[in-house]
Scaffold this motif. Structure first.
Motif: not given
Lengths: 487, 95
Positions: A45-51, B65-68
């Motif tokens: 998945l893309t970074r925006p989707d991950l977020e 890392q913050d998100l993890r």
């Protein structure tokens, strides 16, 4: 009046949101991330989707939501069995651990008539019988073999060249089979041999006892003979003749071959693969040199760097993929092992790519002198003077001393990837392993600093390379699915 | 080169993890002011990235890392439940 409620009525519970299930993510490339759950199922998945997913704001109407839900990355109001399913999948992956040690390697002799400069063992000249395993040592080792609770026991004869001590091989096979009449294990034998000294008597014995043969084949004759010098400069001819003789006597699928990459191999991966194809093998295991034994003493290990080996590997992998896409069935075995982890619920028993590490609990090596090592690489390290992974001796130590001692449990516990820095948050951890012997040999640390680890860098590159190839071409994905399900 | 991260948004854990990941490329020293984490980034000898590129990549790694850490906190109880279930029927626990 409609007999069924409107679709929106069924979707209403989903609008209540979702809960995250545990997952890790790692960058695949500049734009995409790989996320894996505890069972190793993955999503790209893309970074925006991950977020969006992580902040629990991904719309339930999106295709990604369905993929994440079906692969157990989230639970919502109509998928609360996911926790039980994930636990079941994880238990399936870990089940082989309970079987304990299955592979038992007997170093029948250190003698060898080859003088390979990359040898990972410190060989002895072929007239030095003091480097042969004795029957008394073999009997003690067999006592330990049958203490393992594993229902499937594989005894592998290593060297040196184990056929130079064929009487010991014969003795161990016959004694193991005699004991197994009462033990009733699934007992198998393998001889790792260069085939140079195999003869009809040995072949008859192998046929009688269904012994598998594993040999070395580094590629075309000039490369193989350069890598593997012996008197007469005929190693390749003897290996090829031996492969044919073994197939005639034992059956085509009873012979396997392994290659080792030297600096001379680089740039020749297609020729090496063609050699395996021409000799009718189903696949090849593209292996780098390991930092042990004679390979270190002769500087062969430093003959090429990691980047060059990866170029070699991926050129070979792409060539093999093209063979498959053109209709010719052929496997790269290392990729197949990893793909089995990525695409099936099962865990292959390959000891270099498993966590907890496979040392001792997956495989164990009984040296010619009775010393017991946590792995074949451990005894190679000992040949360099480092006996860190020597667990005891068959003559003086009990099963409990050897398998429950700090020499084994210490590195097993320390290197467990689930709690190692960088591994514990890595998305590729379900596919990777812990290799305390490699990291001890290269960094003097069972855990290893993974940013500096050739093991980590190599495997991360291969994990990414396999996923990228699967994503870019559905036909490659189909090939990989077949490799993964070979069993 | 100095990279700064507000203490209100990032934990020291996230920054230390990112610094660990970068040990092959950069030496990163961490200092704290009242409101900021200050990371001094020095490129290690013999690698091809500029210090600006390293700083950009380091900021991204800190974000990762913050998100993890956020995900780990959100899913810790579920992870424990899954591991508990997975190991509850293995026969490895003894009597």
């Amino acid at each position: 009046m409609s007999r069924f409620q409107q679709l929106a009525e069924f979707e209403r519970p989903l609008a209540a949101g979702y809960e995250l299930l545990p997952f890790h993510f790692t960058a695949l490339d500049d734009d995409n991330y790989v996320a894996t759950n505890v069972a190793g199922e993955f999503v790209v998945l893309t970074r925006p989707d991950l977020e969006a997913f992580s902040s629990q704001s991904l719309p339930h109407t999106s295709a990604l939501y369905d993929e994440l839900k079906s692969k157990h990355f989230l639970i919502d109001s109509d998928s609360d069995v996911a926790i039980d399913l994930l636990a079941l999948k994880l238990r399936t992956k870990l089940a082989p651990l309970a079987n304990f040690t299955g592979l038992h390697m007997f170093v029948a002799t250190l003698r060898c008539e080859h003088s390979c400069p990359y040898c990972q063992v410190s060989r002895a000249n072929d007239d030095r019988t003091e480097f042969d395993m004795s029957e008394a040592t073999a009997l003690k080792a067999l006592d330990l073999v049958f203490r393992s609770p594993n229902p499937a026991i594989k005894v592998e004869f290593q060297g040196g060249e184990p056929l130079l001590n064929f009487p010991l091989v014969r003795f161990v096979v016959e004694e193991a089979k005699r004991r197994n009449e009462a033990e009733r294990r699934n007992l198998a034998f393998v001889i790792a041999t260069n085939l140079a000294v195999i003869d009809d008597e040995i072949l008859d014995f192998c046929r009688t006892h269904a012994i598998l043969i594993s040999t070395s084949l580094d590629g075309p004759a000039d490369l193989h003979n350069k890598n593997r010098p012996r008197p007469g400069h005929d190693s390749h001819a003897r290996a090829v003749a031996g492969i044919h003789a073994c197939r005639s006597a034992l059956g085509r699928d009873q012979v396997a071959a392994l290659m080792t990459t030297t600096a001379g191999s680089l740039g020749r991966v297609r020729e090496i693969i063609d050699e395996y194809v021409s000799l009718d093998f189903d696949g090849i295991f593209l292996r780098p040199l390991s930092p042990y034994g004679f390979a270190m003493k002769t500087k062969f290990y430093r003959g090429y760097d990691q980047a060059r080996w990866l170029d070699f590997y991926f050129e070979g992998l792409d060539y093999i993929i093209d063979l498959n896409l053109s209709g010719f069935w052929f496997i790269e075995h290392y990729a197949a092992l990893i793909l089995r982890k990525m695409l099936t619920p099962f865990q292959p028993g390959y000891v270099d790519l498993i966590s907890p590490a496979g040392i001792g609990i997956g495989a164990i090596a009984y040296n010619y002198d009775g010393d017991v090592y946590a792995s074949d690489e451990s005894r190679m390290l000992a040949e360099m003077g480092d006996k860190t992974f020597c667990l005891g001796n068959v003559h003086t130590h009990s099963f409990e001393d050897i398998f429950l001692g700090d020499a084994l449990l210490g590195p097993l516990e320390a290197s467990f990837a689930g709690s190692a820095p960088m591994c514990s948050w890595c998305a590729f951890e379900p596919y990777c392993g812990a290799d305390p012997v490699f990291h001890h040999a290269t960094q003097a640390d069972f855990v290893g600093k993974k940013p500096l680890s050739a093991y980590c860098n190599r495997n991360m590159a291969i994990f990414r390379g396999l996923i990228q190839r699967m994503r870019s071409n559905p036909d490659v994905r189909a090939v990989f699915e077949r490799w993964a399900n070979l069993g | 080169m100095l990279a700064e991260f507000p203490k209100a948004a990032f934990t020291a854990e996230a920054i230390k993890r990112a610094a660990y990941v970068f040990m092959d490329r950069a030496d990163i020293s961490l200092q704290a002011t009242e409101s900021q984490w200050q990371c001094m980034i020095t490129a290690r000898a013999g690698q091809s990235f500029t210090v600006e590129q390293l700083a950009e990549a380091f900021r991204r790694e800190v974000l990762d890392q913050d998100l993890r850490l956020t995900i780990e906190a959100k899913t810790e109880a579920t992870r424990t439940a899954i591991l508990g279930l997975a190991f509850s029927r293995t026969g490895l626990q003894g009597e």
